[in-house]
Design a protein around this motif. Structure first.
Motif, PDB file in Angstrom:
ATOM      1  N   THR A 163      88.194 -23.298 -45.861  1.00 26.35           N
ATOM      2  CA  THR A 163      88.482 -24.369 -46.809  1.00 26.35           C
ATOM      3  C   THR A 163      89.954 -24.773 -46.804  1.00 26.35           C
ATOM      4  OG1 THR A 163      88.759 -22.798 -48.636  1.00 26.35           O
ATOM      5  CG2 THR A 163      86.547 -23.737 -48.315  1.00 26.35           C
ATOM      6  N   GLY A 164      90.821 -23.816 -46.713  1.00 29.29           N
ATOM      7  CA  GLY A 164      92.247 -24.127 -46.686  1.00 29.29           C
ATOM      8  C   GLY A 164      92.621 -24.971 -45.480  1.00 29.29           C
ATOM      9  N   ARG A 165      92.048 -24.652 -44.347  1.00 32.93           N
ATOM     10  CA  ARG A 165      92.336 -25.426 -43.138  1.00 32.93           C
ATOM     11  C   ARG A 165      91.745 -26.832 -43.216  1.00 32.93           C
ATOM     12  NH1 ARG A 165      92.510 -20.134 -41.542  1.00 32.93           N
ATOM     13  NH2 ARG A 165      94.172 -19.638 -40.060  1.00 32.93           N
ATOM     14  N   ILE A 166      90.532 -26.943 -43.775  1.00 29.47           N
ATOM     15  CA  ILE A 166      89.929 -28.265 -43.922  1.00 29.47           C
ATOM     16  C   ILE A 166      90.769 -29.124 -44.863  1.00 29.47           C
ATOM     17  CG2 ILE A 166      87.947 -29.505 -44.899  1.00 29.47           C
ATOM     18  CD1 ILE A 166      86.160 -27.255 -43.725  1.00 29.47           C
ATOM     19  N   ILE A 167      91.211 -28.556 -45.972  1.00 24.06           N
ATOM     20  CA  ILE A 167      92.034 -29.307 -46.928  1.00 24.06           C
ATOM     21  C   ILE A 167      93.345 -29.736 -46.274  1.00 24.06           C
ATOM     22  CG2 ILE A 167      93.378 -29.085 -49.070  1.00 24.06           C
ATOM     23  CD1 ILE A 167      90.975 -27.320 -50.085  1.00 24.06           C
ATOM     24  N   ARG A 168      93.985 -28.828 -45.574  1.00 27.15           N
ATOM     25  CA  ARG A 168      95.266 -29.164 -44.914  1.00 27.15           C
ATOM     26  C   ARG A 168      95.066 -30.223 -43.841  1.00 27.15           C
ATOM     27  NH1 ARG A 168     100.134 -30.642 -44.980  1.00 27.15           N
ATOM     28  NH2 ARG A 168     101.441 -29.902 -43.289  1.00 27.15           N
ATOM     29  N   LEU A 169      94.019 -30.051 -43.024  1.00 27.01           N
ATOM     30  CA  LEU A 169      93.743 -31.052 -41.987  1.00 27.01           C
ATOM     31  C   LEU A 169      93.429 -32.403 -42.616  1.00 27.01           C
ATOM     32  CD1 LEU A 169      91.684 -28.955 -39.430  1.00 27.01           C
ATOM     33  CD2 LEU A 169      93.867 -30.112 -38.993  1.00 27.01           C
ATOM     34  N   GLY A 170      92.657 -32.399 -43.708  1.00 27.34           N
ATOM     35  CA  GLY A 170      92.341 -33.655 -44.385  1.00 27.34           C
ATOM     36  C   GLY A 170      93.599 -34.383 -44.834  1.00 27.34           C
ATOM     37  N   ALA A 171      94.530 -33.642 -45.391  1.00 23.91           N
ATOM     38  CA  ALA A 171      95.790 -34.245 -45.837  1.00 23.91           C
ATOM     39  C   ALA A 171      96.577 -34.794 -44.650  1.00 23.91           C
ATOM     40  CB  ALA A 171      96.625 -33.220 -46.607  1.00 23.91           C
ATOM     41  N   LEU A 172      96.610 -34.049 -43.562  1.00 21.83           N
ATOM     42  CA  LEU A 172      97.344 -34.513 -42.373  1.00 21.83           C
ATOM     43  C   LEU A 172      96.682 -35.742 -41.754  1.00 21.83           C
ATOM     44  CD1 LEU A 172      98.178 -31.051 -40.776  1.00 21.83           C
ATOM     45  CD2 LEU A 172      99.796 -32.660 -41.826  1.00 21.83           C
ATOM     46  N   PHE A 173      95.346 -35.754 -41.706  1.00 20.31           N
ATOM     47  CA  PHE A 173      94.630 -36.926 -41.183  1.00 20.31           C
ATOM     48  C   PHE A 173      94.892 -38.141 -42.065  1.00 20.31           C
ATOM     49  CE2 PHE A 173      91.431 -33.926 -39.091  1.00 20.31           C
ATOM     50  CZ  PHE A 173      91.923 -34.158 -37.817  1.00 20.31           C
ATOM     51  N   GLN A 174      94.792 -37.973 -43.389  1.00 18.70           N
ATOM     52  CA  GLN A 174      95.034 -39.092 -44.300  1.00 18.70           C
ATOM     53  C   GLN A 174      96.450 -39.640 -44.150  1.00 18.70           C
ATOM     54  OE1 GLN A 174      93.020 -40.900 -46.228  1.00 18.70           O
ATOM     55  NE2 GLN A 174      91.305 -39.695 -45.473  1.00 18.70           N
ATOM     56  N   GLN A 175      97.408 -38.755 -44.004  1.00 17.06           N
ATOM     57  CA  GLN A 175      98.794 -39.195 -43.821  1.00 17.06           C
ATOM     58  C   GLN A 175      98.938 -39.995 -42.531  1.00 17.06           C
ATOM     59  OE1 GLN A 175     101.656 -36.003 -43.764  1.00 17.06           O
ATOM     60  NE2 GLN A 175     103.312 -37.332 -43.106  1.00 17.06           N
ATOM     61  N   ALA A 176      98.378 -39.485 -41.453  1.00 16.37           N
ATOM     62  CA  ALA A 176      98.478 -40.178 -40.163  1.00 16.37           C
ATOM     63  C   ALA A 176      97.730 -41.509 -40.197  1.00 16.37           C
ATOM     64  CB  ALA A 176      97.941 -39.287 -39.045  1.00 16.37           C
TER      65      ALA A 176
END
Length: 164
Positions: free
Chosen positions: A23-36
């Motif tokens: 879950t932590g990795r999915i949340i972090r990746l989601g934030a990075l994808f949204q930013q990009a």
């Protein structure tokens, strides 16, 4: 994420942190994808919310038009939030309200030519971001991760459409 999980193991050893690795990795990746995605959309003058609405209209078939209620449902927005977003996009000339031939009392929200140009540019830019961000994975890993994420999403959100 490994450091966070390790710290929890020290502070609260009774805590089962197994799921946090995922879950932590999915949340972090989601934030990075949204930013990009936000950065790429901004290059054509769109915010993430604009992108989502225009993309839903672009995918709506040859007329690129749906009712405001359907658009709100597709974007999981309240009717008030959708009205404000449509007004903003209408002022920018990216969408227009037109009479609904199936319901004389209602209207449709339709993508304008300028809206179509903007979303087409943004989708290509987002595609480039998507490919860049999953580039570390080979084709087999992408297929495996796609299957695992689909399975997890369907388990967590059974209303998710099963196609794709």
């Amino acid at each position: 994420m490994d450091e966070i999980v390790a710290a929890w193991a020290v502070e609260m050893p009774e805590l089962d942190t197994t799921a946090k690795h995922v879950t932590g990795r999915i949340i972090r990746l989601g934030a990075l994808f949204q930013q990009a995605f936000g950065e790429s959309s901004a290059t054509v003058g769109l915010e993430n919310a604009d992108f989502g609405i225009l993309a839903a209209l672009r995918r709506a078939g040859p007329d690129h038009a749906v009712t405001p209620t359907e658009l709100a449902r597709r974007r999981m927005m309240t009717s008030g939030g959708m009205t404000a977003a449509i007004d903003r996009l209408d002022r920018r000339g990216l969408v227009e309200r037109v009479p609904n031939p199936a319901d004389r009392r209602g209207s449709l929200v339709r993508l304008t030519d300028a809206g179509r140009d903007a979303i087409d540019q943004a989708v290509v830019l987002q595609q480039d971001v998507e490919h860049r961000m999953v580039e570390p994975l080979d084709d087999e890993e992408v297929a495996q991760l796609t299957g695992l994420l689909r399975r997890l999403l369907l388990a967590v959100d059974p209303d998710t459409p099963t196609r794709g």
